[in-house]
Design a protein around this motif. Structure first.
Motif: not given
Length: 260
Positions: A230-236, A250-254, A221-225, A158-159
């Motif tokens: 299945q069925g998990d969720a990610l949010y910021v 400039g602002t994104y998530f993936g 920005q930051q990132g990690r493994g 994410t950034k």
């Protein structure tokens, strides 16, 4: 004395006979001396012949293998021989694509939602992402959350960019807040469908001392493994979300799956 003398002569004659007898054995010893070099020479010749035959067989087999390779290879330049299988694979639409190709990996990239209006407060709120401009492959997006459709090991990134500026005559559109000591922090959370719990994956930010009359901007920005099911969720979530830079560059998530 005559008898004694005769015996002595007999003894001498016997000794002479013995010497004569010993001379008769000399030819036998010389024949053995002749046979030994002949025997060794014969063995040496046989050994050389065996080595030569082994080398000849090896050369014959090597030549046979080379002949097979040359006969089965297509006749043409070396470049054509090396690239022909690749070109055939690209030209043939019926060939199955490799399962490990980048196009088949579950992934998503979400730019920020430009139409969202956030209240002017410090508390962290969930960031909304653009549903029309987003990129998704075997992953879902719902209620500001990125949903995992396939279990595996993922890289989540994410950034976030914050900005604040105030131009002449722009005061009515800007909230009356103090930006001289602003906390700009953003978090990434993981909701586990298996354990029914929420965990904080990443956190970054800074306290900025901005000026009301100039253009101010801050990006992190930051990132990690992480292992996702299945069925998990990610949010910021971010603090001071009303300062978010509403541009997707400039602002994104993936997230992208790296393996099982």
């Amino acid at each position: 004395m005559a008898a004694t003398h005769g015996e002595y002569r007999g003894y001498l004659r016997n000794a002479a006979d013995m010497e004569a007898g010993q001379h008769r054995f000399h030819p036998v010893q010389s024949s053995e001396t002749t046979y030994r070099p002949l025997l060794f020479g014969t063995l040496a010749v046989m050994g050389l012949l065996q080595v030569a035959s082994s080398v000849a067989i090896l050369l014959h087999l090597t030549g046979y293998l080379q002949e097979v390779d040359l006969s089965t290879a297509p006749r043409g330049p070396i470049e054509e021989v090396q690239t022909e299988p690749v070109l055939n694979a690209l030209r043939d639409p019926k060939r199955k694509r490799c399962k490990t190709s980048k196009e088949s990996l579950p992934s998503a990239h979400l730019p920020i939602q430009t139409k969202t209006k956030y209240p002017p407060k410090l508390e962290a709120v969930v960031v909304n992402w653009d549903g029309e401009q987003r990129y998704r492959n075997r992953m879902e997006y719902q209620d500001s959350k990125l949903l995992v459709g396939e279990s595996g090991f993922y890289y989540v990134y994410t950034k976030i960019c914050f900005r604040y500026y105030r131009l002449d005559g722009d005061s009515p559109t800007r909230p009356p807040v103090d930006v001289s000591n602003t906390q700009l922090i953003h978090y990434v959370y993981h909701e586990s469908s298996k354990h029914k719990s929420t965990a904080k994956l990443m956190k970054t930010g800074s306290t900025m001392h901005w000026n009301l009359t100039t253009y101010n901007m801050y990006c992190a920005q930051q990132g990690r493994g992480v292992r996702l099911d299945q069925g998990d969720a990610l949010y910021v979530e971010v603090s001071n979300a009303w300062m978010l830079d509403l541009e997707g560059e400039g602002t994104y998530f993936g997230a992208i799956k790296l393996g099982n």
